[in-house]
Structure formats: structure tokens, C-alpha cells
Design a protein around this motif. Structure first.
Motif, mmCIF file in Angstrom:
data_model
loop_
_atom_site.group_PDB
_atom_site.id
_atom_site.type_symbol
_atom_site.label_atom_id
_atom_site.label_comp_id
_atom_site.label_asym_id
_atom_site.label_seq_id
_atom_site.Cartn_x
_atom_site.Cartn_y
_atom_site.Cartn_z
ATOM 1 N N LEU A 163 4.691 -6.488 -3.360
ATOM 2 C CA LEU A 163 4.688 -7.732 -4.132
ATOM 3 C C LEU A 163 3.266 -8.258 -4.348
ATOM 4 O O LEU A 163 2.904 -8.698 -5.454
ATOM 5 N N GLY A 164 2.438 -8.178 -3.298
ATOM 6 C CA GLY A 164 1.057 -8.627 -3.439
ATOM 7 C C GLY A 164 0.248 -7.764 -4.392
ATOM 8 O O GLY A 164 -0.515 -8.279 -5.232
ATOM 9 N N MET A 165 0.415 -6.447 -4.305
ATOM 10 C CA MET A 165 -0.302 -5.560 -5.217
ATOM 11 C C MET A 165 0.203 -5.699 -6.648
ATOM 12 O O MET A 165 -0.574 -5.573 -7.605
ATOM 13 N N TYR A 166 1.468 -5.988 -6.805
ATOM 14 C CA TYR A 166 2.022 -6.195 -8.145
ATOM 15 C C TYR A 166 1.371 -7.407 -8.829
ATOM 16 O O TYR A 166 0.963 -7.335 -9.996
ATOM 17 N N CYS A 167 1.247 -8.497 -8.091
ATOM 18 C CA CYS A 167 0.611 -9.695 -8.652
ATOM 19 C C CYS A 167 -0.877 -9.449 -8.929
ATOM 20 O O CYS A 167 -1.409 -9.869 -9.968
ATOM 21 N N LEU A 168 -1.546 -8.752 -8.012
ATOM 22 C CA LEU A 168 -2.978 -8.509 -8.174
ATOM 23 C C LEU A 168 -3.280 -7.591 -9.356
ATOM 24 O O LEU A 168 -4.197 -7.855 -10.153
ATOM 25 N N LEU A 169 -2.516 -6.526 -9.502
ATOM 26 C CA LEU A 169 -2.769 -5.583 -10.586
ATOM 27 C C LEU A 169 -2.436 -6.184 -11.954
ATOM 28 O O LEU A 169 -3.090 -5.854 -12.953
ATOM 29 N N ASN A 170 -1.443 -7.041 -12.023
ATOM 30 C CA ASN A 170 -1.143 -7.697 -13.294
ATOM 31 C C ASN A 170 -2.240 -8.676 -13.699
ATOM 32 O O ASN A 170 -2.447 -8.917 -14.897
ATOM 33 N N LEU A 171 -2.942 -9.223 -12.712
ATOM 34 C CA LEU A 171 -4.068 -10.100 -13.033
ATOM 35 C C LEU A 171 -5.319 -9.314 -13.422
ATOM 36 O O LEU A 171 -6.126 -9.784 -14.237
ATOM 37 N N MET A 172 -5.483 -8.127 -12.878
ATOM 38 C CA MET A 172 -6.688 -7.347 -13.124
ATOM 39 C C MET A 172 -6.587 -6.454 -14.355
ATOM 40 O O MET A 172 -7.606 -6.201 -15.004
ATOM 41 N N SER A 173 -5.403 -5.954 -14.680
ATOM 42 C CA SER A 173 -5.262 -4.998 -15.783
ATOM 43 C C SER A 173 -4.894 -5.721 -17.070
ATOM 44 O O SER A 173 -4.325 -6.814 -17.061
ATOM 45 N N MET A 174 -5.211 -5.073 -18.185
ATOM 46 C CA MET A 174 -4.901 -5.628 -19.501
ATOM 47 C C MET A 174 -3.485 -5.274 -19.950
ATOM 48 O O MET A 174 -2.836 -6.041 -20.654
ATOM 49 N N THR A 175 -2.993 -4.119 -19.556
ATOM 50 C CA THR A 175 -1.665 -3.675 -19.993
ATOM 51 C C THR A 175 -0.541 -4.190 -19.118
ATOM 52 O O THR A 175 0.581 -4.353 -19.582
ATOM 53 N N GLY A 176 -0.824 -4.438 -17.837
ATOM 54 C CA GLY A 176 0.236 -4.855 -16.931
ATOM 55 C C GLY A 176 0.950 -3.661 -16.329
ATOM 56 O O GLY A 176 0.847 -2.526 -16.810
ATOM 57 N N VAL A 177 1.679 -3.912 -15.258
ATOM 58 C CA VAL A 177 2.362 -2.846 -14.549
ATOM 59 C C VAL A 177 3.690 -3.387 -14.026
ATOM 60 O O VAL A 177 3.830 -4.588 -13.779
ATOM 61 N N SER A 178 4.662 -2.517 -13.875
ATOM 62 C CA SER A 178 5.966 -2.910 -13.358
ATOM 63 C C SER A 178 5.988 -2.845 -11.838
ATOM 64 O O SER A 178 5.186 -2.144 -11.214
ATOM 65 N N PHE A 179 6.921 -3.579 -11.251
ATOM 66 C CA PHE A 179 7.039 -3.587 -9.785
ATOM 67 C C PHE A 179 7.474 -2.218 -9.265
ATOM 68 O O PHE A 179 7.044 -1.791 -8.188
ATOM 69 N N GLY A 180 8.316 -1.517 -10.011
ATOM 70 C CA GLY A 180 8.752 -0.193 -9.572
ATOM 71 C C GLY A 180 7.616 0.806 -9.537
ATOM 72 O O GLY A 180 7.567 1.661 -8.639
ATOM 73 N N CYS A 181 6.709 0.716 -10.496
ATOM 74 C CA CYS A 181 5.558 1.625 -10.500
ATOM 75 C C CYS A 181 4.653 1.378 -9.305
ATOM 76 O O CYS A 181 4.169 2.321 -8.671
ATOM 77 N N VAL A 182 4.422 0.112 -8.980
ATOM 78 C CA VAL A 182 3.583 -0.221 -7.818
ATOM 79 C C VAL A 182 4.218 0.285 -6.528
ATOM 80 O O VAL A 182 3.548 0.885 -5.668
ATOM 81 N N ALA A 183 5.521 0.058 -6.385
ATOM 82 C CA ALA A 183 6.212 0.521 -5.179
ATOM 83 C C ALA A 183 6.207 2.040 -5.081
ATOM 84 O O ALA A 183 6.088 2.607 -3.982
ATOM 85 N N SER A 184 6.325 2.729 -6.225
ATOM 86 C CA SER A 184 6.328 4.189 -6.212
ATOM 87 C C SER A 184 4.971 4.742 -5.771
ATOM 88 O O SER A 184 4.899 5.651 -4.927
ATOM 89 N N VAL A 185 3.891 4.202 -6.313
ATOM 90 C CA VAL A 185 2.557 4.703 -5.974
ATOM 91 C C VAL A 185 2.222 4.422 -4.511
ATOM 92 O O VAL A 185 1.726 5.293 -3.779
ATOM 93 N N LEU A 186 2.488 3.215 -4.057
ATOM 94 C CA LEU A 186 2.193 2.881 -2.656
ATOM 95 C C LEU A 186 3.051 3.687 -1.692
ATOM 96 O O LEU A 186 2.614 4.027 -0.585
ATOM 97 N N GLY A 187 4.261 4.003 -2.097
ATOM 98 C CA GLY A 187 5.126 4.813 -1.237
ATOM 99 C C GLY A 187 4.658 6.251 -1.136
ATOM 100 O O GLY A 187 4.697 6.859 -0.053
ATOM 101 N N TYR A 188 4.220 6.817 -2.234
ATOM 102 C CA TYR A 188 3.703 8.189 -2.195
ATOM 103 C C TYR A 188 2.416 8.274 -1.381
ATOM 104 O O TYR A 188 2.191 9.266 -0.676
#
Length: 259
Positions: A163-188
């Protein structure tokens, strides 16, 4: 009776005669009555014309040509044929319907295990939760082998970190990212932490050697996660900014493995 007849006679005076009924019926005073002819001399060819002129007679109806209890369909039903074919052999595999692709799982795993390998942004941007769930279970199982029942902490910290990385990446990136993508990358990227917990089953990680190994594993996880996020979100030149919060998250998992 004579009094009753005189009463009827005196009741209403009229000049109407019974003999005039044949002439006044239906207003056909000048038309000869076709039914008054004797038997055998009636002209049946005039019956249709006479019947069409009679105002009180019912017109003949057209016969019903349809089928009883078989109504015509109001619409044509759509074809139920599947896009993959009607036979059982043409249906897609069950894993494909569930969204589980072992080829992509293997490529993501190799990307994490090889930090210097370039990440494919199209594959890394997929929402794949099969690999992360397996790695979380494996991490909890290796902690259980060391006598630490920490499944609740593993899933709780993972949810808060995602949840924290999801909020941070949406603030830093221009395109935005989904919560499922963040959870998938951190899990791998939790895969190197499984190696650390496996080492903790055999050796103690509370010495100097354990601290060095733990620092190397944390750097490995955070570098792999930041590399994937940078390639998937097109965040060039921001890898260190993304790697720092990832290192904080994986540092908590390392503390669970050590103590």
C-alpha cells in the motif's frame, strides 16, 4: 271477452295493418322478395349480391392458415458456439483461463535472480499473483523450520508495504501503476529473502557474518524491485529514489528472519 276486445281496440288507435309488414321490412319496399319464389325457381347467382347488400348479415372470414400451438419465433437465438470451438479438445487450458502463465513466471523469477539482467516492461506490468503467493508461503515455511511462526507478520507487513509503495509510485510516476502490479513485483523480489531465511535455519545470523549476508540480501531485493519498477513505469534516473523505500520494506523481513 267482449270487454277485453273493446279495451284493446280503444287503447291505441293506429292505421297500421299486418299486410304492410312485407313491404316495410328493412326498407326494401320496391325490391322483390327472393325468398317468396316457389321451390326450384330461385336464382342462386343473385345470393352473393344480395348478401353483400344486406346490412345485417356477417361477411365471410378468411380461413386460418397458421399452425395451432406453434407460434412463430419473435427472434433468432444467438449462436452458442464458443470462440475456441465447439469440441472439448479446442477449449483453452485451465491455467490460461485462470491467468497463470508459467513462462512469464519463469522470466520474472530470472529477472529477480539476475539483478543485472534487463527487465521486460511489458511482462513486468502484468498483475500476476501466483508467484508472489508461492514465495510468501515459502518464506513463511522456512521461518517455520527455524521455529518462528510468523505467517501473520509476513502477510501483514506485505500488505502495508504494498500500500505504501503504491501511493509513492503513483506520486512519482507520470503514468501511474495499479495495486496488483506493485504487489506482484514486491512479491517476486521476495525470493532472495527466502534464501536468507533458509540460511537462518542452518546457521545463526546474529553475528558479523550474518549482518553482512543480511545487508547483501536486502540490497539484492531492493535493487531488483527498483529495476523492475523503473522499466515498467519509464522512470529513468529515479532508481535510487525507488530503491530506498524498497530497502526499508525488505529490511523488516530481514529482521524477522534474524530475530
Amino acid at each position: 271477452m267482449s270487454g277485453f276486445d273493446s279495451f284493446n281496440t280503444d287503447f291505441y288507435q293506429t292505421s297500421y295493418s299486418v299486410d304492410d309488414q312485407g313491404q316495410a321490412a328493412y326498407g326494401y319496399s320496391n325490391t322483390p322478395d327472393p325468398y317468396s319464389k316457389p321451390y326450384g325457381s330461385y336464382d342462386y347467382s343473385q345470393q352473393s349480391a344480395y348478401g353483400s347488400q344486406a346490412p345485417g348479415m356477417m361477411q365471410p372470414q378468411q380461413p386460418y392458415t397458421g399452425q395451432i400451438f406453434q407460434p412463430a419465433p419473435a427472434f433468432t437465438p444467438a449462436s452458442t458456439q464458443s470462440a475456441y470451438g465447439s469440441s472439448f479438445e479446442d477449449e483453452p487450458p485451465l491455467l490460461e483461463e485462470l491467468g497463470i502463465n508459467f513462462d512469464h513466471i519463469w522470466q520474472k523469477t530470472l529477472t529477480v535472480l539476475h539483478p543485472m539482467k534487463a527487465a521486460d516492461g511489458s511482462i513486468m506490468n502484468e498483475t500476476d499473483m501466483a508467484g508472489p503467493m508461492v514465495f510468501c508461503l515459502a518464506f513463511g515455511a522456512t521461518l517455520l523450520l527455524a521455529g518462528k511462526i510468523q505467517f501473520g507478520y509476513v502477510y501483514g507487513i506485505s500488505a502495508i508495504g504494498c500500500l505504501g509503495m503504491y501511493c509513492l509510485l503513483n506520486l512519482m510516476s507520470m503514468t501511474g501503476v495499479s495495486f496488483g502490479c506493485v504487489a506482484s513485483v514486491l512479491g517476486y523480489c521476495l525470493l532472495p529473502m527466502i534464501l536468507l531465511s533458509s540460511i537462518g535455519v542452518l546457521f545463526s545470523l546474529q553475528g558479523m557474518m550474518g549482518i553482512v549476508i543480511t545487508a547483501g540480501i536486502i540490497g539484492w531485493c531492493s535493487f531488483s524491485a527498483s529495476k523492475i519498477f523503473i522499466s515498467a513505469l519509464a522512470m529513468d534516473g529515479q532508481q535510487l529514489l525507488v530503491a530506498y523505500p524498497c530497502a526499508l520494506l525488505y529490511g523488516v523481513f530481514a529482521l524477522i528472519s534474524i530475530f
